[in-house]
Design an enzyme around this catalytic site. Structure first.
Site, PDB file in Angstrom:
ATOM      1  N   ARG A   1     -12.449  -7.662 -18.307  1.00  0.00           N
ATOM      2  CA  ARG A   1     -11.417  -6.805 -18.900  1.00  0.00           C
ATOM      3  C   ARG A   1     -11.843  -6.117 -20.180  1.00  0.00           C
ATOM      4  O   ARG A   1     -11.525  -4.937 -20.381  1.00  0.00           O
ATOM      5  CB  ARG A   1     -10.156  -7.635 -19.175  1.00  0.00           C
ATOM      6  CG  ARG A   1      -9.039  -6.806 -19.798  1.00  0.00           C
ATOM      7  CD  ARG A   1      -7.733  -7.563 -19.902  1.00  0.00           C
ATOM      8  NE  ARG A   1      -6.708  -6.710 -20.513  1.00  0.00           N
ATOM      9  CZ  ARG A   1      -5.450  -7.082 -20.729  1.00  0.00           C
ATOM     10  NH1 ARG A   1      -5.057  -8.301 -20.361  1.00  0.00           N
ATOM     11  NH2 ARG A   1      -4.595  -6.237 -21.300  1.00  0.00           N
TER      12      ARG A   1
ATOM     13  N   PRO B   1     -21.963  -8.672 -16.012  1.00  0.00           N
ATOM     14  CA  PRO B   1     -20.809  -9.131 -16.787  1.00  0.00           C
ATOM     15  C   PRO B   1     -21.039  -9.197 -18.290  1.00  0.00           C
ATOM     16  O   PRO B   1     -20.088  -9.083 -19.071  1.00  0.00           O
ATOM     17  CB  PRO B   1     -20.550 -10.529 -16.216  1.00  0.00           C
ATOM     18  CG  PRO B   1     -21.113 -10.498 -14.840  1.00  0.00           C
ATOM     19  CD  PRO B   1     -22.301  -9.603 -14.930  1.00  0.00           C
ATOM     20  N   PHE B   2     -22.309  -9.400 -18.703  1.00  0.00           N
ATOM     21  CA  PHE B   2     -22.587  -9.551 -20.134  1.00  0.00           C
ATOM     22  C   PHE B   2     -23.663  -8.559 -20.579  1.00  0.00           C
ATOM     23  O   PHE B   2     -24.662  -8.918 -21.174  1.00  0.00           O
ATOM     24  CB  PHE B   2     -22.999 -10.989 -20.449  1.00  0.00           C
ATOM     25  CG  PHE B   2     -21.894 -11.982 -20.233  1.00  0.00           C
ATOM     26  CD1 PHE B   2     -20.951 -12.223 -21.219  1.00  0.00           C
ATOM     27  CD2 PHE B   2     -21.770 -12.647 -19.031  1.00  0.00           C
ATOM     28  CE1 PHE B   2     -19.920 -13.116 -21.015  1.00  0.00           C
ATOM     29  CE2 PHE B   2     -20.742 -13.551 -18.814  1.00  0.00           C
ATOM     30  CZ  PHE B   2     -19.810 -13.785 -19.803  1.00  0.00           C
ATOM     31  N   SER B   3     -23.421  -7.276 -20.288  1.00  0.00           N
ATOM     32  CA  SER B   3     -24.311  -6.233 -20.783  1.00  0.00           C
ATOM     33  C   SER B   3     -24.150  -6.113 -22.293  1.00  0.00           C
ATOM     34  O   SER B   3     -23.037  -6.261 -22.820  1.00  0.00           O
ATOM     35  CB  SER B   3     -23.991  -4.886 -20.136  1.00  0.00           C
ATOM     36  OG  SER B   3     -24.185  -4.930 -18.747  1.00  0.00           O
TER      37      SER B   3
ATOM     38  N   GLU C   1     -24.867 -14.204 -16.999  1.00  0.00           N
ATOM     39  CA  GLU C   1     -24.504 -15.607 -17.216  1.00  0.00           C
ATOM     40  C   GLU C   1     -23.775 -15.845 -18.532  1.00  0.00           C
ATOM     41  O   GLU C   1     -24.272 -15.508 -19.603  1.00  0.00           O
ATOM     42  CB  GLU C   1     -25.754 -16.484 -17.172  1.00  0.00           C
ATOM     43  CG  GLU C   1     -25.455 -17.972 -17.292  1.00  0.00           C
ATOM     44  CD  GLU C   1     -26.667 -18.862 -17.056  1.00  0.00           C
ATOM     45  OE1 GLU C   1     -26.512 -20.094 -17.126  1.00  0.00           O
ATOM     46  OE2 GLU C   1     -27.770 -18.322 -16.807  1.00  0.00           O
TER      47      GLU C   1
ATOM     48  N   LYS D   1     -27.780 -21.711 -11.494  1.00  0.00           N
ATOM     49  CA  LYS D   1     -29.012 -22.267 -10.952  1.00  0.00           C
ATOM     50  C   LYS D   1     -28.985 -22.063  -9.449  1.00  0.00           C
ATOM     51  O   LYS D   1     -28.059 -22.506  -8.771  1.00  0.00           O
ATOM     52  CB  LYS D   1     -29.156 -23.773 -11.265  1.00  0.00           C
ATOM     53  CG  LYS D   1     -29.889 -24.045 -12.559  1.00  0.00           C
ATOM     54  CD  LYS D   1     -31.313 -23.595 -12.476  1.00  0.00           C
ATOM     55  CE  LYS D   1     -31.939 -23.527 -13.857  1.00  0.00           C
ATOM     56  NZ  LYS D   1     -32.985 -22.521 -13.905  1.00  0.00           N
TER      57      LYS D   1
END
Length: 437
Positions: free
Chosen positions: A37, A220-222, A238, A255
């Site tokens: 979001r 998701p975590f750029s 991650e 993993k």
């Protein structure tokens, strides 16, 4: 910073809102992908540090006393963004790790930010201050960032003409050595990585890489972080640690990996193969147990749980096996205690963690930002962070930029050295494409 002000504006893409400030020290974008979001744009910190005898204490000092947020606002309402290099782990366990030219922990405190709500399709400017007037002034100043323009055209052609991979045979030899050490009972698992190095082409800069990655394979975590003489571009899938103001903790270790298929049928078959793999499930479960043990150091007895195991999540180039571990932060514990108890992330070290780190140190050069964490820590006690995989560290060198990226694999007793080497190549594929095509 006791008061907070919120102002809203029409939607803008966060990447392009950052573009005018791409060269500004401590300009930062944390951009979600998929169903996430919130994204954030931060600049103009009022305090920074990159060297401290006790980095965890320095982080707490930078945050100051805990402050309430606005319940109608975004999760991050001002606070600290931190880049923790892998070698910050030397402040947790004294392993005498060699260092790169990246600081162990770099932090910047931001009294204002822009939050991009992908669901509501609006931008929220957040300002912090000692008074309502000061908070509102800072929110208005942040909103004005959207009026800035950038007339630089997107870079065309390969961003890196020569990207050099470390020796494949040497990597397979290192994997074989780790397997022998596992069979000998020294460790159960260790994550061993390879490096890819090169230089950006003349006229290209780190922001060009960031925008290309976002276009080709959003994660998701750029993240993009510009520092004096350095830059970090991350495309991580991650989560490391998440903490809400009420003390709920979540970590989602990865993993287990398979490449994406040529077509839908093969792709589904590879995902099913990953889900059914005893080796990958065992590898994942080892790290779940490690993270449960780490969180138990700062959580009340009985609060650590694993509500979801072995979920297949799919990204542009790979399928991953992801589990979820939850806990509650014990009374009197702080976000710095949580970070100290859990760092470096278990998924990129191994089990037992300390001995795995010793094995890694003997087989790899210092990691720097790779396998560290990029995080935000809010004034209200909230926290979120990524594991810095699928990440490029860039250092200014004369008129250009030299770069390094790494990709690793979790080695267990039945690992095949050639297969693990192929796994590193699947993991680096999105970065390699963005750099060389």
């Amino acid at each position: 910073m006791r008061r907070v002000a919120l102002l809203t504006a029409p939607w803008r893409e966060p990447v392009w809102a950052l573009a005018p400030f791409r060269d500004e020290p401590y300009a930062c974008a944390l951009v979600t992908g998929g169903q996430g979001r919130w994204s954030y744009l931060l600049r103009s910190p009022d305090k920074t540090f990159d060297t401290a005898a006790d980095p965890f204490a320095a982080l707490l000092d930078l945050l100051g006393a805990r402050l309430a947020g606005d319940p109608e606002g975004p999760p991050f309402q001002g606070g600290v963004v931190g880049l923790a290099a892998y070698e910050l782990g030397d402040h947790v366990e004294a392993l005498n790790l060699a260092r790169t030219d990246w600081p162990d922990l770099t932090c910047a405190r931001y009294p204002a930010l822009l939050a991009f709500d992908h669901h509501a399709r609006q931008v929220v400017a957040v300002g912090r201050g000692e008074t309502d007037v000061e908070a509102a002034e800072r929110a208005r100043a942040a909103l004005a960032w959207l009026d800035a323009s950038d007339d630089r055209a997107a870079f065309e052609g390969p961003l890196c003409a020569d990207l050099f991979a470390s020796d494949a045979e040497a990597y397979e030899t290192a994997v074989a050595e780790v397997v022998d050490r596992i069979v000998g009972g020294e460790i159960f698992q260790a994550n061993i990585a390879r490096a890819w190095t090169g230089r950006l082409a003349a006229g290209a800069d780190p922001f060009d890489l960031f925008t290309r990655l976002r276009a080709q394979s959003p994660a998701p975590f750029s993240a993009y972080l510009r520092l004096p003489g350095r830059a970090l571009v991350s495309n991580s899938p991650e989560r490391f640690l998440k903490l809400d103001p009420a003390g709920a903790i979540e970590t989602k270790p990865i993993k287990g990996t398979r490449p994406r298929g040529r077509d839908a049928v093969q792709d589904q078959a590879l995902a099913a193969e990953l889900l059914a793999s005893d080796k990958d499930r065992a590898e994942n479960l080892m790290i779940v147990d490690l993270m449960r043990n780490d969180l138990a150091r700062v959580a009340p007895p009985g609060s650590v749980k694993a509500p979801e195991l072995f979920k297949v999540e799919s990204f542009a180039n790979v399928h991953h096996l992801v589990s979820t571990v939850t806990a509650r932060l014990a009374q009197g514990r702080t976000v710095a205690d949580l970070l100290r108890a859990s760092f470096p992330p278990g998924s990129i070290t191994g089990a037992p963690k300390v001995q795995a780190m010793k094995v890694i140190a003997g087989l790899e050069p210092p990691r720097g930002p790779y396998c560290g964490s990029l995080f935000w820590a809010g004034f209200d006690g909230a926290f979120d962070s990524s594991v810095l995989i699928r990440t490029v560290g860039l250092v200014q060198d004369g008129d250009g930029w030299r770069l390094e990226a790494r990709a690793g694999a979790g080695i267990v007793a039945d690992s095949d050295p050639h297969g693990e080497r192929l796994e590193t190549e699947a993991k680096i594929a999105a970065l390699k494409k963005a750099l060389t095509e």
